[in-house]
Motif scaffolding. Structure first.
Motif, PDB file in Angstrom:
ATOM      1  N   THR A  27      42.995  54.286 -21.421  1.00  0.00           N
ATOM      2  CA  THR A  27      42.118  54.005 -22.558  1.00  0.00           C
ATOM      3  C   THR A  27      42.381  54.968 -23.704  1.00  0.00           C
ATOM      4  N   THR A  28      42.533  56.249 -23.375  1.00  0.00           N
ATOM      5  CA  THR A  28      42.832  57.235 -24.418  1.00  0.00           C
ATOM      6  C   THR A  28      44.141  56.895 -25.118  1.00  0.00           C
ATOM      7  N   ALA A  29      45.174  56.637 -24.317  1.00  0.00           N
ATOM      8  CA  ALA A  29      46.486  56.347 -24.900  1.00  0.00           C
ATOM      9  C   ALA A  29      46.455  55.070 -25.730  1.00  0.00           C
ATOM     10  N   ALA A  30      45.773  54.046 -25.235  1.00  0.00           N
ATOM     11  CA  ALA A  30      45.699  52.783 -25.978  1.00  0.00           C
ATOM     12  C   ALA A  30      44.976  52.970 -27.301  1.00  0.00           C
ATOM     13  N   CYS A  31      43.905  53.740 -27.295  1.00  0.00           N
ATOM     14  CA  CYS A  31      43.171  54.017 -28.530  1.00  0.00           C
ATOM     15  C   CYS A  31      44.026  54.802 -29.520  1.00  0.00           C
ATOM     16  N   GLN A 109      33.007  58.305 -28.208  1.00  0.00           N
ATOM     17  CA  GLN A 109      33.154  57.931 -29.610  1.00  0.00           C
ATOM     18  C   GLN A 109      34.155  56.801 -29.823  1.00  0.00           C
ATOM     19  N   HIS A 110      35.156  56.718 -28.962  1.00  0.00           N
ATOM     20  CA  HIS A 110      36.254  55.792 -29.190  1.00  0.00           C
ATOM     21  C   HIS A 110      36.344  54.673 -28.164  1.00  0.00           C
ATOM     22  N   SER A 111      35.439  54.642 -27.201  1.00  0.00           N
ATOM     23  CA  SER A 111      35.458  53.572 -26.201  1.00  0.00           C
ATOM     24  C   SER A 111      34.028  53.198 -25.847  1.00  0.00           C
ATOM     25  N   GLU A 112      33.895  52.295 -24.904  1.00  0.00           N
ATOM     26  CA  GLU A 112      32.576  51.837 -24.456  1.00  0.00           C
ATOM     27  C   GLU A 112      31.889  52.831 -23.515  1.00  0.00           C
ATOM     28  N   SER A 224      37.517  48.675 -23.041  1.00  0.00           N
ATOM     29  CA  SER A 224      38.099  49.305 -24.225  1.00  0.00           C
ATOM     30  C   SER A 224      39.620  49.330 -24.157  1.00  0.00           C
ATOM     31  N   ALA A 225      40.162  49.608 -22.972  1.00  0.00           N
ATOM     32  CA  ALA A 225      41.620  49.620 -22.833  1.00  0.00           C
ATOM     33  C   ALA A 225      42.209  48.254 -23.166  1.00  0.00           C
ATOM     34  N   PHE A 226      41.595  47.199 -22.637  1.00  0.00           N
ATOM     35  CA  PHE A 226      42.087  45.844 -22.900  1.00  0.00           C
ATOM     36  C   PHE A 226      41.960  45.490 -24.388  1.00  0.00           C
ATOM     37  N   GLU A 227      40.842  45.882 -24.986  1.00  0.00           N
ATOM     38  CA  GLU A 227      40.636  45.576 -26.399  1.00  0.00           C
ATOM     39  C   GLU A 227      41.682  46.249 -27.287  1.00  0.00           C
ATOM     40  N   GLN A 563      54.966  62.288 -30.537  1.00  0.00           N
ATOM     41  CA  GLN A 563      54.664  62.527 -31.950  1.00  0.00           C
ATOM     42  C   GLN A 563      53.833  61.390 -32.534  1.00  0.00           C
ATOM     43  N   ALA A 564      52.750  61.071 -31.787  1.00  0.00           N
ATOM     44  CA  ALA A 564      51.824  60.054 -32.274  1.00  0.00           C
ATOM     45  C   ALA A 564      51.230  60.522 -33.591  1.00  0.00           C
ATOM     46  N   PRO A 565      50.879  59.601 -34.500  1.00  0.00           N
ATOM     47  CA  PRO A 565      50.357  59.988 -35.817  1.00  0.00           C
ATOM     48  C   PRO A 565      49.016  60.684 -35.762  1.00  0.00           C
ATOM     49  N   THR A 566      48.290  60.489 -34.650  1.00  0.00           N
ATOM     50  CA  THR A 566      47.006  61.165 -34.498  1.00  0.00           C
ATOM     51  C   THR A 566      46.954  61.780 -33.121  1.00  0.00           C
ATOM     52  N   THR A 567      46.032  62.701 -32.930  1.00  0.00           N
ATOM     53  CA  THR A 567      45.819  63.298 -31.624  1.00  0.00           C
ATOM     54  C   THR A 567      44.500  62.825 -31.090  1.00  0.00           C
ATOM     55  N   ALA A 568      44.217  63.197 -29.835  1.00  0.00           N
ATOM     56  CA  ALA A 568      42.986  62.735 -29.198  1.00  0.00           C
ATOM     57  C   ALA A 568      41.755  63.439 -29.719  1.00  0.00           C
ATOM     58  N   THR A 569      41.891  64.234 -30.789  1.00  0.00           N
ATOM     59  CA  THR A 569      40.695  64.844 -31.366  1.00  0.00           C
ATOM     60  C   THR A 569      40.276  64.135 -32.641  1.00  0.00           C
ATOM     61  N   GLU A 570      41.143  63.219 -33.119  1.00  0.00           N
ATOM     62  CA  GLU A 570      40.776  62.494 -34.329  1.00  0.00           C
ATOM     63  C   GLU A 570      41.507  61.154 -34.364  1.00  0.00           C
ATOM     64  N   ASN A 571      40.754  60.114 -34.491  1.00  0.00           N
ATOM     65  CA  ASN A 571      41.322  58.779 -34.654  1.00  0.00           C
ATOM     66  C   ASN A 571      40.191  57.820 -34.945  1.00  0.00           C
ATOM     67  N   PRO A 572      39.557  57.941 -36.106  1.00  0.00           N
ATOM     68  CA  PRO A 572      38.382  57.141 -36.412  1.00  0.00           C
ATOM     69  C   PRO A 572      38.653  55.654 -36.402  1.00  0.00           C
ATOM     70  N   ALA A 573      39.904  55.242 -36.574  1.00  0.00           N
ATOM     71  CA  ALA A 573      40.200  53.813 -36.605  1.00  0.00           C
ATOM     72  C   ALA A 573      39.952  53.156 -35.269  1.00  0.00           C
ATOM     73  N   CYS A 574      39.921  53.966 -34.169  1.00  0.00           N
ATOM     74  CA  CYS A 574      39.737  53.397 -32.838  1.00  0.00           C
ATOM     75  C   CYS A 574      38.282  53.317 -32.429  1.00  0.00           C
ATOM     76  N   THR A 575      37.396  53.802 -33.269  1.00  0.00           N
ATOM     77  CA  THR A 575      35.986  53.842 -32.899  1.00  0.00           C
ATOM     78  C   THR A 575      35.469  52.450 -32.587  1.00  0.00           C
ATOM     79  N   THR A 576      34.768  52.340 -31.436  1.00  0.00           N
ATOM     80  CA  THR A 576      34.190  51.065 -31.032  1.00  0.00           C
ATOM     81  C   THR A 576      32.771  50.956 -31.558  1.00  0.00           C
ATOM     82  N   ASN A 577      32.450  49.870 -32.201  1.00  0.00           N
ATOM     83  CA  ASN A 577      31.105  49.687 -32.737  1.00  0.00           C
ATOM     84  C   ASN A 577      30.145  49.309 -31.640  1.00  0.00           C
TER      85      ASN A 577
END
Length: 577
Positions: A27-31, A109-112, A224-227, A563-577
């Motif tokens: 889930t972390t990696a997918a996000c 913050q980033h998954s269900e 969340s991983a599937f999404e 060298q992912a563009p973001t790290t697991a401390t910031e990635n607001p685009a993955c936030t699940t509503n």
């Protein structure tokens, strides 16, 4: 015979296993935008985590801080040093303390994923230095299984004995309401609402869709991983690692009659649940003559240990125990099927319940942790024992698979799982205990129970014991005489919830070789990772807390390597509503 497919699959990360640790990594990696594959040998996903209590044990979570829990890094270090002893690994413990709460916050913050603090949940050794009465144990918030869509049918279902009415899940709070429904209108209303929802669910689904405990944990992470694009291959077995110039770069998988090569740019995460269900397990357990019953699924056979031999990976040594122990009973159905029940929280600590040896003597504080209970069995050379109660306890709490009043448990008696006798002496004869010894045991225990103090073993003597008892029973929530006929007994065997010994890793969950050097591209989490608790059991959720933490850390480490563009401390685009 399976045929070799020349076409190769390309992923950024391949996760072997679909329990909490595996899905935390996936889930972390997918996000984070990685292309992820989860490979599961079984026909359903979730593994042992899906049938677990789902609790996590972590330091300094947002939930604990909001509740005003008093704790500190030094306090939890002192506690773990005391409990773990010589096996204490400062690097792993510090990583767990520092990153556990960060991992949970990020996943929430980033998954269900959603957890709530247990308002009162003492550590298993509450009188040890650094122990807390609450703040470290969190429990899973219930979840609607319909959110999984078509994948709901593929989620591992708990054993029937852990469900009500054939398919209704309940959590710790629900259980207490069911035990109190004849005494509390509030509890009765709670139970009626649960049953109404379950009845409605069964009109459209094979079981209730209200998921709790470990089932909700897996469903939340998997949704969340599937999404976020993660793929799941069921009925697929990892045969060997692909190793190129000392780097693990993929895995060979047998799937649907074909053998396929799967490339993994960032590496492979082993999260296959350890080896408690395989042939290897017997060589890691104390010698015994009777059966040992593991709650691990059959697929948890040590595949990670076998795969990692190709890169000379190091295995854990010098553990206090190689497994997470729990007493287990077994029901043999008429059709030959066997159903196992782990005696964790529902019966041993309750008033009017004791455990005795085959000879009829008590040997343990029944309200201590399940791990300690079995450790004491091994220390005393006991392969199996009897859990005994009277009619009052049976009617109020049940015993193992036997349900409290008004459920009729005659079928369990007919099957030989539950023994019933009109007198205590007759029960002793029925279970093969010495009647005279058993009656002396009862006489001594009952006298102490009336006074609220167990002089022999201290049942109900600390805050954890009392937490596991009946809060409405006084003066001691764990003690009541066994005096009301008929009397009941169930045989308990040594058992486990999974293996603690595994592949040695560093603080990023990167597997180390026998020279202590990281093996590029290979990670181990969950029960495939050598437990930082080193075979001890400090509190509820000490397997799943590290599983989430190091699954998250492994994915973060892999993302950084790619060298992912973001790290697991910031990635607001993955936030699940």
């Amino acid at each position: 015979m399976p045929t070799l497919e020349h076409a190769q699959h390309q992923f950024d990360l391949v996760v072997l296993g679909s329990g909490a640790a595996g899905f935390a990594a996936a889930t972390t990696a997918a996000c984070l935008g990685l292309k992820v594959l989860v490979v599961e040998k079984a026909a359903q996903f979730g593994g042992t985590s899906a049938i677990s209590g789902g609790a996590v044990w972590l330091y300094g979570t947002d939930q604990a801080r909001a509740a005003g829990a008093e704790d500190s890094p030094e306090a939890i270090r002192n506690y773990l040093r005391h409990v773990i002893g010589d096996g204490y690994d400062p690097a792993l413990v510090d990583a767990f303390i520092e990153h556990g709460q960060r991992a949970l916050r990020w996943l929430e913050q980033h998954s269900e994923l959603r957890y709530a603090l247990r308002p009162h949940s003492p550590d298993y050794y509450p009188d040890a230095p650094g122990a807390t009465q609450f703040g470290r144990a969190l429990e899973m918030v219930e979840y609607d299984g319909k959110r999984l869509g078509q994948r709901f049918k593929d989620l591992q279902m708990p054993p029937p004995g852990m469900l009500l009415f054939g398919g209704m899940m309940v959590n710790r709070v629900d259980i207490q309401h069911f035990l109190s429904m004849r005494r509390s209108p509030r509890s009765l209303w709670h139970c009626l609402k649960l049953m109404a929802r379950y009845a409605a669910d069964r009109l459209r689904h094979h079981r209730g869709t209200r998921l709790t405990t470990g089932n909700a944990l897996i469903a939340r992470l998997a949704t969340s991983a599937f999404e976020h694009g993660a793929q799941l291959w069921l009925r697929s077995e990892a045969l060997e690692l692909i190793v190129e110039r000392g780097v693990v770069s993929g895995v060979v998988v047998q799937r649907e009659g074909r053998v396929e090569r799967v490339r993994a740019r960032g590496g492979v995460v082993c999260a296959m649940g350890g080896f408690a269900a395989g042939a290897l397990a017997a060589s890691y357990r104390p010698t015994q003559h009777g059966p040992h019953l593991s709650m691990s699924p059959p697929g948890n056979d040590g595949a990670a240990l076998r795969l990692a031999q190709a890169v000379a990976a190091a295995r854990g040594q010098g553990m206090a125990a190689n497994f997470f122990w729990a007493p287990v009973s077994e029901l043999r159905h008429a059709n030959g099927e066997r159903e196992r029940f782990p005696h964790l929280v529902t019966d041993r600590a309750k008033p009017g319940v004791i455990a005795v040896t085959a000879g009829g003597r008590r040997f343990v504080n029944e309200s201590d942790s399940y791990h300690h209970f079995v450790h004491t069995m091994f220390a005393n050379g006991i392969d199996s024992c009897w859990l005994v109660c009277d009619a009052t306890a049976m009617n109020r709490y049940g015993l193992g698979l036997a349900r409290p009043k008004p459920v009729n448990n005659q079928a369990l008696i007919d099957a030989g799982y539950l023994h019933r006798a009109p007198t205590a002496q007759a029960l002793a004869q029925a279970i093969g205990a010495d009647p005279q010894v058993f009656m002396q045991t009862l006489e001594q225990f009952n006298a102490d129970a009336r006074n609220g103090i167990d002089r022999a073993f201290g049942k109900g003597g600390n805050s954890y014991n009392r937490y596991m008892g009946d809060p409405q029973h006084t003066p001691n929530p764990c003690l009541a005489p066994l005096a009301s006929p008929p009397f009941y007994a169930i045989r308990l065997h040594t058992g486990d919830l999974g293996s603690a010994c595994g592949l040695v890793t560093n603080a990023q969950a990167n597997v180390l070789n026998r020279d202590g050097q990281p093996i590029a591209g290979l990670y181990a989490v969950g029960n495939d990772m050598n437990s930082l608790m080193k075979g001890t059991y400090p509190g509820p959720g000490i397997t799943l807390g590290p599983a989430l933490t190091f699954g998250w850390l492994a994915a973060n480490h892999i993302a950084a390597r790619l060298q992912a563009p973001t790290t697991a401390t910031e990635n607001p685009a993955c936030t699940t509503n």
